[in-house]
Design a protein around this motif. Structure first.
Motif, PDB file in Angstrom:
ATOM      1  N   HIS A  85       0.853  -1.199   0.000  1.00 37.47           N
ATOM      2  CA  HIS A  85       0.000   0.000   0.000  1.00 37.47           C
ATOM      3  C   HIS A  85       0.881   1.237   0.000  1.00 37.47           C
ATOM      4  CE1 HIS A  85      -3.788   2.206   1.471  1.00 37.47           C
ATOM      5  NE2 HIS A  85      -2.843   3.124   1.378  1.00 37.47           N
ATOM      6  N   HIS A  87       1.582   5.192  -2.455  1.00 36.77           N
ATOM      7  CA  HIS A  87       0.945   6.151  -3.364  1.00 36.77           C
ATOM      8  C   HIS A  87       1.959   6.760  -4.320  1.00 36.77           C
ATOM      9  CE1 HIS A  87      -2.867   5.998  -1.198  1.00 36.77           C
ATOM     10  NE2 HIS A  87      -2.134   5.901  -0.109  1.00 36.77           N
ATOM     11  N   LYS A 313     -10.181   0.771  -5.038  1.00 37.35           N
ATOM     12  CA  LYS A 313      -9.948   1.329  -3.707  1.00 37.35           C
ATOM     13  C   LYS A 313     -11.056   2.286  -3.327  1.00 37.35           C
ATOM     14  CE  LYS A 313      -7.434   3.344  -0.281  1.00 37.35           C
ATOM     15  NZ  LYS A 313      -6.296   4.235  -0.511  1.00 37.35           N
ATOM     16  N   HIS A 395      -5.107  -0.237   6.260  1.00 31.88           N
ATOM     17  CA  HIS A 395      -4.673   0.399   7.519  1.00 31.88           C
ATOM     18  C   HIS A 395      -5.176  -0.390   8.741  1.00 31.88           C
ATOM     19  CE1 HIS A 395      -3.499   3.373   4.694  1.00 31.88           C
ATOM     20  NE2 HIS A 395      -4.705   3.846   4.515  1.00 31.88           N
ATOM     21  N   ASP A 461       2.309   3.082   3.103  1.00 28.27           N
ATOM     22  CA  ASP A 461       1.471   4.256   2.849  1.00 28.27           C
ATOM     23  C   ASP A 461       2.331   5.450   2.393  1.00 28.27           C
ATOM     24  OD1 ASP A 461      -1.066   5.275   2.500  1.00 28.27           O
ATOM     25  OD2 ASP A 461      -1.257   6.028   4.550  1.00 28.27           O
TER      26      ASP A 461
HETATM   27 ZN   LIG Z   1      -2.928   5.213   1.592  1.00 25.82          ZN
END
Ligand SMILES: [Zn+2]
Length: 566
Positions: A85, A87, A313, A395, A461
């Motif tokens: 996960h 970005h 998502k 998360h 993340d």
């Molecule tokens: Zn994220």
């Protein structure tokens, strides 16, 4: 468009695994992640595949005249790291990076220096700050006005759920004390009702809509730069939790130019009928049936091994720092967060994508949001009669303890972020304080998911946290900051063993992307994705994992990073 996609698919097809052995690695100490053969000394690569993993004697025999031979001299080798996960493309090469700017002085200096060195940018944008940077944890436009007044400035917090604007930016956006809060967002105000310059959740759009978009080449340069950094951290595969049409040409260009250094699996966004998170709104206009058709076309066209789709998502809530994670019980000081979806709308949307064979990733941090995600997955499986979709809770920081046993039977993956358990100033001074001691004691407790028998896939993340898996492993194992605080660890009962953390960053990540048959372990026939480390992290003191170095990263048989030390 369709024709172009077909050509690219051909370009991206896996190389034919030749029998000719190109390179062998000897004299290593290998953790394979493969239960059938957990350790090995040597391996052989042909094309992009591992054609043999075993003893020095067995592998040496496979060498032919021009086979390159690498003597590992006892070094530790593991499968390539998978970040489940993050970005991409991450911080812009044309933005100010505020990650690690932990004092107000440093925060202001970086913005002032960046503005000075980029005199032609119409806006100064950036990301990566944390609340602990500001006096009383209170960001304010005055801290930006002190360094830049001639141009608008907008910088987002490291989670991307909040941002601060300077006075010039507020003026350009036409915001004043009479501007109302948008749905699912807050314009923060001082005691007399004036905007402080801080915007939460969907209110960020009031400013962001005025920032000119980046050009394609800037995006491409960001992708290239961050792929280099990721390869240096030992990553070979990543799951991108926010695919955007805007950045997509950059990956296609990198693929066509042979410059991909990571395998990407992308998740486009789905949104609720009303509201939604700002992060999501930045990425995509609301869901329509056209989106489903387009997402299916992407999925069916790009099937890997470098660029792949197959997941979508959604965001169910915000973050604990912003008190926007959806909780059953209120935060200390009030409020219980904002669920971004109605349960029924969520159930129907999840069921629609589940029926079409998609894997669904739902951002859910608070116990209420996690509960809603599990309910939606249960509803979809029952309604559609489906199984094996490997839906995910992203998360999952604060599950209701009673919900933990639901993960395994539902086949839901806990997609957690190892460094979220780092007891840094933000966690200790902000996060912990708003939850109270009872909930804090089991926040980011990865052990709970392991004990419940759930598949747990680790990610970063990034750019919220660095995408350095070794730091993630260190954090999950010690629950200390890289500086070694607090001694003994933060709620040390939640620590997990090194091997568990290693699995979550390798084979569990492959499983979470339906790729366990082609990567995630050092196994004959799988992709030649591996990492050489400076130390055997299974035997050194856990404190030393934070300073262990990546010496070599190999993806598909090719070196994507080589340290001068190697
Ligand atoms: Zn994220």
């Amino acid at each position: 468009m369709k024709h172009l996609l077909c050509i690219l698919t051909l370009l991206l097809a896996p190389a034919f695994a030749a029998d000719h052995v190109d390179r062998i690695f000897l004299n290593g100490k290998m953790w394979t992640g493969d239960d059938a053969h957990p350790t090995a000394e040597a391996l052989a690569i042909a094309g992009d595949k591992l054609v043999a993993v075993g003893t020095n004697a067995d592998i040496r025999k496979l060498a032919v005249a021009d086979t390159a031979i690498v003597d590992l001299r006892g070094r530790f080798v593991i499968p390539g790291f998978q970040d489940s996960h993050l970005h991409f493309p991450g911080p812009s090469v044309n933005g100010v990076n505020l990650v690690g700017a932990d004092t107000l002085e440093e925060f202001q200096k970086r913005i002032a220096d960046f503005a000075k060195s980029h005199p032609n940018l119409p806006w100064i944008v950036g990301s990566g700050w944390g609340y602990a940077t500001f006096p009383n944890q209170s960001p304010d436009k005055k801290y930006l006005d002190a360094v830049v007044t001639d141009r608008p400035v907008y910088v987002t917090e490291r989670d991307g759920h909040m941002g601060i604007a300077n006075t010039k930016a507020l003026a350009i956006a036409g915001l004043d004390r009479n501007t109302a809060d948008p749905p699912n967002g807050h314009i923060m105000r001082d005691a007399s009702g004036n905007a402080t310059g801080e915007f939460k959740e969907s209110a960020q759009r009031l400013v962001e809509d005025h920032i000119p978009p980046e050009n394609d080449d800037d995006v491409y340069q960001s992708v290239l730069a961050h792929m280099d950094e990721a390869a240096a951290a030992g990553l070979t595969s990543v799951q991108n939790a926010s695919w955007t049409p805007k950045s997509w040409p950059a990956y296609l260009r990198a693929a066509s130019e042979g410059r991909l250094k990571l395998r990407f699996r992308f998740a486009p966004i789905i949104l609720p009928k009303e509201g939604g998170s700002p992060t999501a709104h930045k990425l995509k206009t609301p869901l329509t049936t056209d989106d489903l058709a387009y997402y299916k076309e992407l999925r069916d066209t790009f099937r890997g091994p470098y660029l792949q789709f197959g997941a979508i998502k959604g965001f169910l809530d915000g973050t604990i720092d912003a008190k926007t994670a959806a909780m059953f019980d209120p935060y200390v000081g009030g409020g219980s967060g904002i669920p971004f979806w109605e349960q029924d709308d969520l159930n129907q949307t999840v069921a629609l994508y589940d029926r079409e064979g998609f894997q669904i990733m739902l951002h859910a941090i608070g116990d209420k949001a996690i509960h809603m995600a599990l309910d939606a997955y249960e509803y979809a499986a029952k309604t559609n009669g489906t199984s094996g979709r490997r839906h995910r809770v992203e998360h999952g920081e604060l599950p209701k303890l009673a919900d933990l046993p639901r993960f395994k039977p539902l086949g839901v993956i806990a997609s957690t972020q190892a460094m979220f358990a780092s007891p840094d100033p933000t966690a200790l001074q902000n996060f912990a304080v708003v939850l109270g001691p009872e909930r804090t004691s089991h926040a980011d407790a990865f052990k709970l998911y392991d004990d419940a028998g759930a598949v747990q896939a680790f990610g970063s993340d990034w750019p919220v946290y660095p995408f350095t898996p070794l730091l993630g492993i260190y954090t999950a194992v010690t629950r200390m900051t890289p500086q070694g605080t607090p001694a003994g660890g933060w709620y040390p009962e939640n620590r997990i063993p090194v091997e568990a953390a290693l699995r979550h960053f390798t084979r569990d990540g492959a499983y979470a992307s339906f790729a366990e048959n082609i990567r995630g372990t050092l196994t004959q026939g799988k992709m030649a994705d591996l990492v050489v480390l400076s130390a055997d992290i299974l035997t050194i003191a856990p404190e030393q994992i934070a300073t262990t170095r990546v010496l070599l990263t190999v993806m598909g048989g090719k070196d994507t990073y080589r340290s001068p030390e190697f």
